[in-house]
Structure formats: structure tokens, C-alpha cells
Design a protein around this motif. Structure first.
Motif, short mmCIF file in Angstrom:
data_model
loop_
_atom_site.label_atom_id
_atom_site.label_comp_id
_atom_site.label_asym_id
_atom_site.label_seq_id
_atom_site.Cartn_x
_atom_site.Cartn_y
_atom_site.Cartn_z
N GLU A 1 0.82 -1.22 0.00
CA GLU A 1 0.00 0.00 0.00
C GLU A 1 0.85 1.27 0.00
OE1 GLU A 1 -3.25 0.91 2.80
OE2 GLU A 1 -3.67 -1.26 2.67
N GLU A 2 1.97 1.21 0.73
CA GLU A 2 2.83 2.39 0.88
C GLU A 2 3.37 2.90 -0.45
OE1 GLU A 2 3.02 -0.45 2.47
OE2 GLU A 2 3.57 -0.21 4.56
N ILE A 3 3.46 2.03 -1.47
CA ILE A 3 4.00 2.46 -2.76
C ILE A 3 3.04 2.17 -3.91
CG2 ILE A 3 6.42 2.34 -2.05
CD1 ILE A 3 6.61 -0.39 -3.40
N ASN A 4 1.77 2.09 -3.61
CA ASN A 4 0.76 1.82 -4.64
C ASN A 4 0.73 2.89 -5.73
OD1 ASN A 4 -1.25 0.05 -5.64
ND2 ASN A 4 -2.79 1.56 -5.03
N SER A 5 1.21 4.08 -5.43
CA SER A 5 1.24 5.15 -6.43
C SER A 5 2.20 4.82 -7.58
CB SER A 5 1.66 6.48 -5.79
OG SER A 5 2.96 6.35 -5.25
N LEU A 6 3.02 3.79 -7.44
CA LEU A 6 3.93 3.39 -8.51
C LEU A 6 3.28 2.44 -9.51
CD1 LEU A 6 7.21 2.85 -6.45
CD2 LEU A 6 6.68 4.72 -8.02
N ASN A 7 2.00 2.10 -9.30
CA ASN A 7 1.32 1.22 -10.24
C ASN A 7 1.37 1.83 -11.65
OD1 ASN A 7 0.09 -1.24 -10.69
ND2 ASN A 7 -1.97 -0.45 -10.39
N LYS B 1 3.97 1.79 -13.64
CA LYS B 1 5.28 2.37 -13.90
C LYS B 1 6.31 1.25 -14.03
CE LYS B 1 4.33 6.77 -11.67
NZ LYS B 1 2.93 6.65 -11.92
#
Length: 199
Positions: free
Chosen positions: A122-128, A130
Motif C-alpha cells: 500500500e505504501e508504494i501503490n502510487s507506482l502502479n 510504472k
């Protein structure tokens, strides 16, 4: 929709630290997990140890000069060693283990880096959506030195060394390998490099 491409140029310690953190978070989860998740934590730690711990001691394996790690974020993370890099014979450290691709033959001081697939934490889901390429620098002036000269160099503050001629040639070879992998990409979304001259 194709993934955004991100390039990161860095050095050994940051590369290993980044991978360890992603794997630890993705496999083990939150560091404050309850007792009911102990089994998952043990499986995650076992895989991390299998990947990162050298055969004869408890230190992590090392990446060769200009190694390229590829991380694809598409609802999960797929991590692979796309290009194993090169070492000049003067850099072979006694007792060091270096990662290689699956296409290479393993020797006593080589360890195949496996392709890993894990959930996106969840902590790095913003990298989906990429794709991140993390590239270790080529041979720098401090790499081929003996332990004694490296200790002296570090003690007097000469740690920010530049690439050697060999290191620049290693970088050209890695760029050729990457060019084949990212052919057809119209643009690189982001490019990051550490503040060290060799990256």
C-alpha cells in the motif's frame, strides 16, 4: 496503456537498500504485524535471506558495475536483473558473491538473481503502471583498490570518485542493453541520479 518509464542511477548500497525495503514491505508487510501474521513474516524473511545473503557469511550479495534491475509495477511488482553488468578482474573481492542473470553459469562467487513477483505494498501503490530501471554506476576510481587503500581513501574523505575509462565503457555496454529493452518508448518520464559523481 503503457507504463511510464523511470530511470534511477545509483550505487551499490542504495540499490541493495531499495530492493531490500521493497521486498521486506511487500513480503513481510507492516513491521508492526500482529502475531497472526508471523507465518507470512517468516516466509518473507526466508525469501529475502535466500536472495540477499551470501553463501558463506551473513552479508548481502553485490551487483556488478552497471547492473540493471527492472521493476514493473502492474497490480503487482515484478523484479528482475535485466543486465548483470561487468567486473574488471581487479575488482573481484575475496569472499564476495555477485548476482548474475539466469542465462549465466553460476560459479562459486556468483549467485543467480531470481525473478520475483510480489503484491504492491500500500505504501508504494502510487507506482502502479510504472516501470523503474535501477542502474548501478560503472567502475569508479575507488573500486579496483585494495582494502587497505580503500580504508585510507575513506579516512581522508576521497569517497566521491569519478568513473574510470573502464567504467565509461561498462556504461556504454549497459546503455546498449537497455536501448534494446526500451526500444519503442517515446520518452522517459523521470530520471534520478544520486549526488555522487560516479552516477
Amino acid at each position: 496503456m503503457s507504463n511510464e518509464i523511470i530511470l534511477i542511477g545509483t550505487h551499490q548500497a542504495r540499490l541493495r537498500g531499495l530492493l531490500h525495503e521493497i521486498l521486506y514491505t511487500g513480503l513481510v508487510g507492516n513491521r508492526e504485524v500482529g502475531n497472526d501474521d508471523v507465518g507470512n513474516r517468516e516466509v518473507g524473511n526466508d525469501l529475502i535471506n535466500e536472495i540477499f545473503v551470501e553463501k558463506e557469511n551473513s552479508r548481502m550479495g553485490r551487483f556488478m558495475n552497471c547492473a540493471v534491475i527492472k521493476m514493473i509495477f502492474n497490480d503487482k511488482i515484478k523484479i528482475s536483473l535485466e543486465y548483470q553488468g561487468q567486473l574488471d578482474p581487479s575488482e573481484e573481492g575475496v569472499g564476495r558473491v555477485y548476482y548474475i542473470t539466469g542465462q549465466s553459469s553460476a560459479a562459486d562467487n556468483r549467485k543467480v538473481f531470481p525473478t520475483i513477483e510480489i503484491p504492491i505494498p500500500e505504501e508504494i501503490n502510487s507506482l502502479n503502471n510504472k516501470t523503474i530501471y535501477v542502474i548501478r554506476h560503472g567502475q569508479a576510481a575507488h573500486n579496483p583498490r585494495t582494502k587497505l587503500s580503500k580504508m585510507f581513501q575513506s579516512s581522508v574523505g576521497f569517497r566521491n570518485t569519478s568513473l574510470t575509462d573502464i567504467g565509461r565503457e561498462q556504461a556504454r555496454r549497459a546503455a546498449g542493453s537497455m536501448a534494446r529493452d526500451i526500444s519503442g518508448v517515446s520518452a522517459i518520464a523521470y530520471l534520478f541520479a544520486s549526488d555522487l559523481r560516479r552516477t
